[in-house]
Scaffold this active site. Structure first.
Site, PDB file in Angstrom:
ATOM      1  N   CYS A 160       0.829  -1.211   0.000  1.00 28.94           N
ATOM      2  CA  CYS A 160       0.000   0.000   0.000  1.00 28.94           C
ATOM      3  C   CYS A 160       0.863   1.261   0.000  1.00 28.94           C
ATOM      4  O   CYS A 160       1.433   1.599  -1.027  1.00 28.94           O
ATOM      5  CB  CYS A 160      -0.999  -0.046   1.152  1.00 28.94           C
ATOM      6  SG  CYS A 160      -2.462   0.944   0.799  1.00 28.94           S
ATOM      7  N   HIS A 187      -3.398  -5.305   0.334  1.00 35.26           N
ATOM      8  CA  HIS A 187      -2.764  -5.825   1.554  1.00 35.26           C
ATOM      9  C   HIS A 187      -2.827  -7.353   1.567  1.00 35.26           C
ATOM     10  O   HIS A 187      -3.810  -7.919   2.076  1.00 35.26           O
ATOM     11  CB  HIS A 187      -3.525  -5.302   2.783  1.00 35.26           C
ATOM     12  CG  HIS A 187      -3.384  -3.837   3.007  1.00 35.26           C
ATOM     13  ND1 HIS A 187      -2.449  -3.304   3.853  1.00 35.26           N
ATOM     14  CD2 HIS A 187      -4.057  -2.791   2.477  1.00 35.26           C
ATOM     15  CE1 HIS A 187      -2.559  -1.977   3.850  1.00 35.26           C
ATOM     16  NE2 HIS A 187      -3.526  -1.652   3.027  1.00 35.26           N
ATOM     17  N   GLU A 208      -1.413  -9.366   3.449  1.00 34.93           N
ATOM     18  CA  GLU A 208      -1.369  -9.911   4.819  1.00 34.93           C
ATOM     19  C   GLU A 208      -2.770 -10.171   5.370  1.00 34.93           C
ATOM     20  O   GLU A 208      -2.942 -10.997   6.267  1.00 34.93           O
ATOM     21  CB  GLU A 208      -0.584  -8.965   5.753  1.00 34.93           C
ATOM     22  CG  GLU A 208      -1.252  -7.638   6.122  1.00 34.93           C
ATOM     23  CD  GLU A 208      -1.106  -6.540   5.067  1.00 34.93           C
ATOM     24  OE1 GLU A 208      -0.717  -6.861   3.922  1.00 34.93           O
ATOM     25  OE2 GLU A 208      -1.407  -5.370   5.382  1.00 34.93           O
TER      26      GLU A 208
END
Ligand code: GLN
Length: 494
Positions: free
Chosen positions: A345, A471, A473
């Site tokens: 990001c 993202h 994650e």
């Protein structure tokens, strides 16, 4: 399916400061929620929606809207029954819509908090409505260790159970948090004073990894006890894959150090999904990942010294201009020294800014988020956002589909050219600069919205330099690690 109840007045976590609350977790549907929902997704391997996070603000808003519409037909609107009814309706509604066998509800906070009362009253009523044989209350308490002899104290547990019972809730299980396992005598004492069977008192000692906790509980017979009490039949599922995952997590063959360059590095919860994604990737690659927390302001003051010796560098997401020059320096340090790099990001945007400054010689290149008057806004709002005059741009949230170039490293990592990942941003790579950036060696190998938005970049000729607007994650799971984190760990270990 699972719910998290947060008794605070915020409607959702979208505006909450990571300094205070840790990471804002984003779901597929774009809801911005408490980071605990991330734990639920990781442990249960499910995809939740915003309906699974209930806050006081959300409940009050729904009730007040109904009151304004006249739904209560002029009656006095009160916490009991109107707020409690709304809480029950939300819990039941989602459970029914999803056809859930079991609805797991976590009420956050501490028994006795004023904020938590309506929620405890609502779950008490719910228990009565659906029948005692269909509810199971789990109460988590603290068992501190006092004095030189290390005596485990049960008083706080006795007190909070008493408080809970005074509200009409009798726990079926008491989970006792403490540094060590409960002594057998202490277990018996808690069972006796709190009126639960001994098999309902469960030790929750400090674990070497949170992924051990389900097995620690299972080992004390909790699964059997729950099944028996709720009269559930076991499914043929076993914990084999979970155990294998733990085995790999605990027995790495190699070790790497990855520098995480951020600005909330003193509150590790701000980066919890990255920490977990590295656990998942590390177990998969059989590599222990040691995270080195580097403050981006420290790089601004003292240069890139703190990055020396790290096997990989991650620049995660963020908002606001504090520390961005340090993050840009970190992206350049990785690019110039062939150090495996991942940007997420803001990290993706700043890798582009750094490249534009150094390689395209656009000295003042910047994101218009930080420098509204820059002559080279390589990161900018998209045109339709810019035209929303005075309103402020809206955040692009949630999971969107992304197309990857078939010959990219990222497509190989994902094993696919179509992926689905979660977003939370306003700014983007300015398409006007793409031809120049690509000619100079920064490839935008992932795009969305019919190619209009840049999603993934790779640096040509570098061993591993991959950054994404999304993202990865947030969708990483123990048995399905984020491919980009896994790629970084592998590159760092080789
Ligand atoms: N601040 C940047 C934006 O709004 C990046 C956001 C982020 O890293 N989550 O686009």
């Amino acid at each position: 399916m699972s719910f998290k109840i947060d008794p605070y007045l915020n409607v959702d976590a979208g505006t909450m400061n990571p300094y205070q609350h840790g990471e804002v977790f984003v779901l597929d549907d774009g809801s911005e929620v408490d980071l605990d929902l991330g734990n639920y997704e990781r442990f249960l391997d499910v995809n939740l929606t915003g309906d699974h996070n209930i806050t006081t603000g959300k409940v009050y808003r729904a009730v007040i809207e109904k009151e304004r519409r006249g739904d209560y037909l002029g009656k006095t609107v009160q916490i009991i029954p109107h707020i409690t009814d709304e809480i029950k309706a939300q819990l039941r509604g989602v459970g029914e819509k999803e056809g859930a066998d079991i609805v797991l509800v976590e009420v956050g906070g501490t028994v006795g908090d004023i904020e938590g009362m309506p929620f405890l009253e609502a779950v008490r009523q719910l228990g009565q409505e659906i029948g005692k044989e269909n509810v199971f209350f789990v109460h988590t308490t603290l068992v501190p260790i006092m004095g030189a002899v290390g005596e485990q104290k049960t008083k706080p547990t006795q007190q909070s159970v008493r408080e809970l019972r005074s509200m009409g809730i009798q726990p079926s299980v008491i989970v006792a948090r403490g540094e060590h396992s409960l002594e057998p005598d202490i277990k018996k004492k808690i069972a006796f004073f709190c009126d639960v069977p001994v098999e309902g008192v469960i030790s929750a000692p400090d674990a070497s990894t949170i992924y051990d906790v389900p097995l620690l509980f299972d080992g004390q017979g909790l699964t059997e006890y729950i099944m028996k009490t709720l009269q559930l039949k076991p499914k043929a599922e076993d914990m084999r894959e979970w155990k294998e995952y733990l085995e790999k997590l605990k027995n790495p063959e190699k070790e790497v150090t990855i520098a995480l360059v951020g600005k909330y590095t003193h509150l590790k919860d701000s980066y919890i999904s990255h920490i977990e994604a590295f656990h998942h990737a590390g177990a998969h690659a059989r590599v222990r990942v040691n995270l080195r927390w580097v403050e981006s302001l420290d790089i601004e003051k003292h240069g890139t010294k703190a990055l020396e010796g790290s096997d990989g560098i991650l620049v995660p997401g963020g908002f606001g201009d504090r520390g961005i020059e340090g993050k840009i320096a970190a992206t350049r340090y990785a690019a110039e020294n062939d150090i495996p790099f991942q940007g997420v990001c803001l990290g993706f945007q700043l890798a582009t800014v750094g490249f534009a400054r150094e390689v395209l010689h656009l000295k003042d290149a910047n994101s218009s988020e930080f420098s509204p008057k820059t002559p080279h806004p390589v990161i900018d709002l998209l045109p339709e956002q810019r035209s929303v005059k005075g309103m402020g741009a809206t955040m692009r949230l949630g999971a969107h589909e992304i197309d990857l170039e078939p010959d990219s490293m990222t497509a190989k990592l994902y094993g696919s050219t179509k992926i689905f990942e979660r977003h939370r941003h306003r700014y983007e790579i300015n398409p006007a600069y793409i031809p120049k950036l690509e000619d100079a060696g920064l490839r935008y190998v992932g795009r969305s919205d019919a190619g209009r938005r840049m999603e993934v970049l790779e640096l040509k000729g570098h061993p591993y330099f991959v950054a994404s607007q999304f993202h990865p994650e947030l969708r990483s799971r123990p048995l399905r690690p984020s491919p980009i984190h896994l790629g970084l760990v592998r590159a760092a270990a080789s």
